[in-house]
Design a protein around this motif. Structure first.
Motif, PDB file in Angstrom:
ATOM      1  N   GLU A 171      -1.157 -12.667   3.767  1.00  0.00           N
ATOM      2  CA  GLU A 171      -1.202 -13.839   2.897  1.00  0.00           C
ATOM      3  C   GLU A 171      -2.248 -13.647   1.804  1.00  0.00           C
ATOM      4  OE1 GLU A 171      -2.009 -18.684   3.139  1.00  0.00           O
ATOM      5  OE2 GLU A 171      -1.971 -17.466   4.969  1.00  0.00           O
ATOM      6  N   HIS A 172      -3.380 -13.069   2.159  1.00  0.00           N
ATOM      7  CA  HIS A 172      -4.432 -12.799   1.178  1.00  0.00           C
ATOM      8  C   HIS A 172      -3.964 -11.778   0.153  1.00  0.00           C
ATOM      9  CE1 HIS A 172      -8.416 -12.210  -0.500  1.00  0.00           C
ATOM     10  NE2 HIS A 172      -8.301 -10.909  -0.291  1.00  0.00           N
ATOM     11  N   VAL A 173      -3.281 -10.730   0.618  1.00  0.00           N
ATOM     12  CA  VAL A 173      -2.770  -9.699  -0.293  1.00  0.00           C
ATOM     13  C   VAL A 173      -1.801 -10.319  -1.289  1.00  0.00           C
ATOM     14  CG1 VAL A 173      -1.321  -7.633  -0.442  1.00  0.00           C
ATOM     15  CG2 VAL A 173      -3.105  -7.772   1.298  1.00  0.00           C
ATOM     16  N   ARG A 174      -0.864 -11.129  -0.799  1.00  0.00           N
ATOM     17  CA  ARG A 174       0.122 -11.757  -1.682  1.00  0.00           C
ATOM     18  C   ARG A 174      -0.559 -12.692  -2.686  1.00  0.00           C
ATOM     19  NH1 ARG A 174       3.086 -12.031   3.321  1.00  0.00           N
ATOM     20  NH2 ARG A 174       4.866 -10.624   3.261  1.00  0.00           N
ATOM     21  N   HIS A 175      -1.574 -13.394  -2.237  1.00  0.00           N
ATOM     22  CA  HIS A 175      -2.277 -14.331  -3.108  1.00  0.00           C
ATOM     23  C   HIS A 175      -2.949 -13.599  -4.276  1.00  0.00           C
ATOM     24  CE1 HIS A 175      -4.572 -17.856  -4.327  1.00  0.00           C
ATOM     25  NE2 HIS A 175      -5.680 -17.112  -4.330  1.00  0.00           N
ATOM     26  N   CYS A 176      -3.399 -12.381  -4.032  1.00  0.00           N
ATOM     27  CA  CYS A 176      -4.123 -11.614  -5.048  1.00  0.00           C
ATOM     28  C   CYS A 176      -3.198 -10.843  -5.990  1.00  0.00           C
ATOM     29  CB  CYS A 176      -5.079 -10.633  -4.383  1.00  0.00           C
ATOM     30  SG  CYS A 176      -6.411 -11.410  -3.443  1.00  0.00           S
ATOM     31  N   LEU A 177      -1.921 -10.702  -5.630  1.00  0.00           N
ATOM     32  CA  LEU A 177      -1.020  -9.843  -6.393  1.00  0.00           C
ATOM     33  C   LEU A 177      -0.927 -10.226  -7.870  1.00  0.00           C
ATOM     34  CD1 LEU A 177       1.996  -9.134  -4.013  1.00  0.00           C
ATOM     35  CD2 LEU A 177       0.488  -7.448  -5.085  1.00  0.00           C
ATOM     36  N   ALA A 178      -0.871 -11.508  -8.144  1.00  0.00           N
ATOM     37  CA  ALA A 178      -0.657 -11.955  -9.526  1.00  0.00           C
ATOM     38  C   ALA A 178      -1.767 -11.520 -10.475  1.00  0.00           C
ATOM     39  CB  ALA A 178      -0.512 -13.476  -9.567  1.00  0.00           C
ATOM     40  N   SER A 179      -2.957 -11.286  -9.940  1.00  0.00           N
ATOM     41  CA  SER A 179      -4.086 -10.899 -10.793  1.00  0.00           C
ATOM     42  C   SER A 179      -4.360  -9.398 -10.757  1.00  0.00           C
ATOM     43  CB  SER A 179      -5.347 -11.660 -10.361  1.00  0.00           C
ATOM     44  OG  SER A 179      -5.676 -11.366  -9.011  1.00  0.00           O
ATOM     45  N   CYS A 180      -3.516  -8.644 -10.083  1.00  0.00           N
ATOM     46  CA  CYS A 180      -3.740  -7.193  -9.954  1.00  0.00           C
ATOM     47  C   CYS A 180      -3.318  -6.443 -11.211  1.00  0.00           C
ATOM     48  CB  CYS A 180      -2.953  -6.644  -8.769  1.00  0.00           C
ATOM     49  SG  CYS A 180      -3.649  -7.040  -7.156  1.00  0.00           S
ATOM     50  N   THR A 181      -4.051  -5.399 -11.523  1.00  0.00           N
ATOM     51  CA  THR A 181      -3.632  -4.473 -12.574  1.00  0.00           C
ATOM     52  C   THR A 181      -2.571  -3.550 -11.994  1.00  0.00           C
ATOM     53  OG1 THR A 181      -5.251  -2.787 -11.962  1.00  0.00           O
ATOM     54  CG2 THR A 181      -5.962  -4.492 -13.523  1.00  0.00           C
ATOM     55  N   VAL A 182      -1.919  -2.784 -12.858  1.00  0.00           N
ATOM     56  CA  VAL A 182      -0.888  -1.875 -12.369  1.00  0.00           C
ATOM     57  C   VAL A 182      -1.480  -0.826 -11.428  1.00  0.00           C
ATOM     58  CG1 VAL A 182      -1.059  -0.286 -14.336  1.00  0.00           C
ATOM     59  CG2 VAL A 182       1.071  -0.436 -13.036  1.00  0.00           C
ATOM     60  N   GLY A 183      -2.726  -0.417 -11.679  1.00  0.00           N
ATOM     61  CA  GLY A 183      -3.384   0.537 -10.784  1.00  0.00           C
ATOM     62  C   GLY A 183      -3.618  -0.049  -9.407  1.00  0.00           C
ATOM     63  N   GLN A 184      -4.004  -1.316  -9.373  1.00  0.00           N
ATOM     64  CA  GLN A 184      -4.231  -1.976  -8.085  1.00  0.00           C
ATOM     65  C   GLN A 184      -2.915  -2.198  -7.345  1.00  0.00           C
ATOM     66  OE1 GLN A 184      -6.313  -5.290  -9.805  1.00  0.00           O
ATOM     67  NE2 GLN A 184      -8.342  -4.506  -9.222  1.00  0.00           N
ATOM     68  N   VAL A 185      -1.864  -2.534  -8.093  1.00  0.00           N
ATOM     69  CA  VAL A 185      -0.543  -2.682  -7.471  1.00  0.00           C
ATOM     70  C   VAL A 185      -0.095  -1.339  -6.879  1.00  0.00           C
ATOM     71  CG1 VAL A 185       1.900  -3.154  -7.896  1.00  0.00           C
ATOM     72  CG2 VAL A 185       0.161  -4.622  -8.915  1.00  0.00           C
ATOM     73  N   ALA A 186      -0.346  -0.252  -7.609  1.00  0.00           N
ATOM     74  CA  ALA A 186       0.024   1.076  -7.117  1.00  0.00           C
ATOM     75  C   ALA A 186      -0.690   1.401  -5.808  1.00  0.00           C
ATOM     76  CB  ALA A 186      -0.297   2.137  -8.173  1.00  0.00           C
ATOM     77  N   LYS A 187      -1.972   1.037  -5.721  1.00  0.00           N
ATOM     78  CA  LYS A 187      -2.725   1.279  -4.488  1.00  0.00           C
ATOM     79  C   LYS A 187      -2.171   0.461  -3.339  1.00  0.00           C
ATOM     80  CE  LYS A 187      -7.042   2.548  -6.802  1.00  0.00           C
ATOM     81  NZ  LYS A 187      -8.446   2.140  -7.109  1.00  0.00           N
ATOM     82  N   LEU A 188      -1.779  -0.797  -3.615  1.00  0.00           N
ATOM     83  CA  LEU A 188      -1.192  -1.640  -2.574  1.00  0.00           C
ATOM     84  C   LEU A 188       0.151  -1.074  -2.111  1.00  0.00           C
ATOM     85  CD1 LEU A 188      -1.986  -5.237  -3.883  1.00  0.00           C
ATOM     86  CD2 LEU A 188      -2.833  -4.186  -1.778  1.00  0.00           C
ATOM     87  N   LEU A 189       0.931  -0.561  -3.054  1.00  0.00           N
ATOM     88  CA  LEU A 189       2.221   0.030  -2.688  1.00  0.00           C
ATOM     89  C   LEU A 189       2.038   1.219  -1.753  1.00  0.00           C
ATOM     90  CD1 LEU A 189       4.081  -0.118  -6.132  1.00  0.00           C
ATOM     91  CD2 LEU A 189       4.678  -1.384  -4.057  1.00  0.00           C
ATOM     92  N   GLN A 190       0.994   1.998  -1.988  1.00  0.00           N
ATOM     93  CA  GLN A 190       0.713   3.136  -1.117  1.00  0.00           C
ATOM     94  C   GLN A 190       0.150   2.679   0.222  1.00  0.00           C
ATOM     95  OE1 GLN A 190      -1.852   5.180  -3.984  1.00  0.00           O
ATOM     96  NE2 GLN A 190      -0.332   6.811  -4.178  1.00  0.00           N
ATOM     97  N   ALA A 191      -0.776   1.716   0.190  1.00  0.00           N
ATOM     98  CA  ALA A 191      -1.423   1.262   1.418  1.00  0.00           C
ATOM     99  C   ALA A 191      -0.465   0.516   2.332  1.00  0.00           C
ATOM    100  CB  ALA A 191      -2.613   0.366   1.073  1.00  0.00           C
ATOM    101  N   TYR A 192       0.508  -0.185   1.732  1.00  0.00           N
ATOM    102  CA  TYR A 192       1.450  -0.991   2.525  1.00  0.00           C
ATOM    103  C   TYR A 192       2.878  -0.460   2.392  1.00  0.00           C
ATOM    104  CZ  TYR A 192      -2.150  -4.433   3.543  1.00  0.00           C
ATOM    105  OH  TYR A 192      -3.276  -5.055   4.019  1.00  0.00           O
TER     106      TYR A 192
END
Length: 244
Positions: free
Chosen positions: A14-35
Motif C-alpha cells: 500500500e505504501h509503494v502504491r501510494h508513492c508511485l505517483a510521485s516517482c521519477t522514471v528511474g525510481q519506477v524502474a527500480k520498483l519494477l526490478q525490486a517487485y
C-alpha cells in the motif's frame, strides 16, 4: 529485495502504491526490478508510466530495459509506454557520441516494446522499424561485432530485424537488406551451433517469412545445426525448420 521480510505485505505494498505517483522514471524502474515477482505492483508501476510517459525521454538504457522487462510480462494496454520506450531508445541509439550502448539491454527494450505495442497501429509499427534499424546499425554497422554477445541474443536481433522489415505496410519487399543485418547474419553462421532448438526454430521462422536476401550460408548453417540436434527438436520445431 531480500532485506525486508515483509516487502510483500499489504502494508508495504500500500505504501509503494501510494508513492508511485510521485516517482521519477528511474525510481519506477527500480520498483519494477525490486517487485518483478509481484504482478500487481508491476502492473501499477507500468500504469503510472502511462501518465508520466514524458519522463521516459530522460531514461537511461538500464532504466528503459527495466521497463522493457516488465512489458514482457504484461498482456495489454501498454502501447503508450512501449511507444515512449521506443522513442527514447531511438534517441539513445542515434547518439553516436556516447560510446556506452549495451546490446543485451537494448534487446530487452526491443522485445518488451514489441510485446506492448498495438499490432494494428501503423505509426507504432513504423516507429518499431525505425528503432530496430537504428539499434542494429549502432551495434553491427560498419562490420562491428558486439563483444561477448551470446548466440541466442544475436539470433533474436536477426529475427527482430527481419520481422520489422517484413511487417505489413511498413517496408516494401523490394527494399535492400540493410548491411548491418547482412553482417549480423554472417556472425550468426559462426555461432549457429550454440542455438538451442527453440532458438533455431525462431530464426528459421523469421528467415522463412522474409523476402530479404541474406547469405545462403545462413540457411546452410541452420540446417546443419538442426540436423545435429534432430533428436532434441519437438515436432513443431522440426516442421518450422523444415519449411523455412
Amino acid at each position: 529485495r531480500g532485506r525486508i521480510p515483509a516487502r510483500g505485505s499489504a502494508t508495504v505494498l500500500e505504501h509503494v502504491r501510494h508513492c508511485l505517483a510521485s516517482c521519477t522514471v528511474g525510481q519506477v524502474a527500480k520498483l519494477l526490478q525490486a517487485y518483478s515477482d509481484v504482478p500487481d505492483v508491476r502492473s501499477d508501476a507500468l500504469k503510472t508510466l502511462t501518465s508520466i510517459v514524458s519522463n521516459l525521454s530522460v531514461a537511461s538504457l538500464p532504466e528503459l530495459a527495466a521497463v522493457g522487462e516488465a512489458l514482457l510480462s504484461h498482456d495489454e494496454g501498454m502501447g503508450v509506454v512501449a511507444t515512449g520506450l521506443l522513442n527514447q531508445l531511438l534517441k539513445l541509439a542515434s547518439n553516436t557520441v556516447a560510446t556506452d550502448f549495451d546490446a543485451e539491454l537494448s534487446l530487452i527494450c526491443l522485445t518488451g516494446a514489441t510485446q506492448g505495442l498495438s499490432t494494428n497501429g501503423l505509426a507504432e509499427q513504423e516507429l518499431l522499424v525505425q528503432t530496430v534499424q537504428a539499434v542494429g546499425e549502432r551495434l553491427f554497422g560498419g562490420g562491428h561485432n558486439p563483444a561477448g554477445l551470446p548466440a541466442a541474443a544475436l539470433g533474436q536481433f536477426i529475427s527482430l530485424g527481419l520481422g520489422s522489415m517484413t511487417a505489413p505496410s511498413s517496408v516494401a519487399v523490394t527494399t535492400p537488406t540493410p548491411e548491418w543485418l547482412r553482417h549480423a547474419a554472417v556472425l550468426m553462421v559462426q555461432q549457429m551451433g550454440e542455438l538451442n532448438p527453440t532458438g533455431l526454430a525462431e530464426l528459421a521462422a523469421a528467415l522463412g517469412a522474409t523476402a530479404l536476401e541474406l547469405d545462403p550460408s545462413v540457411i546452410e548453417a541452420l540446417q546443419t545445426a538442426a540436423t545435429a540436434r534432430a533428436d532434441t527438436l519437438s515436432p513443431s520445431e522440426f516442421s518450422t525448420i523444415a519449411f523455412s
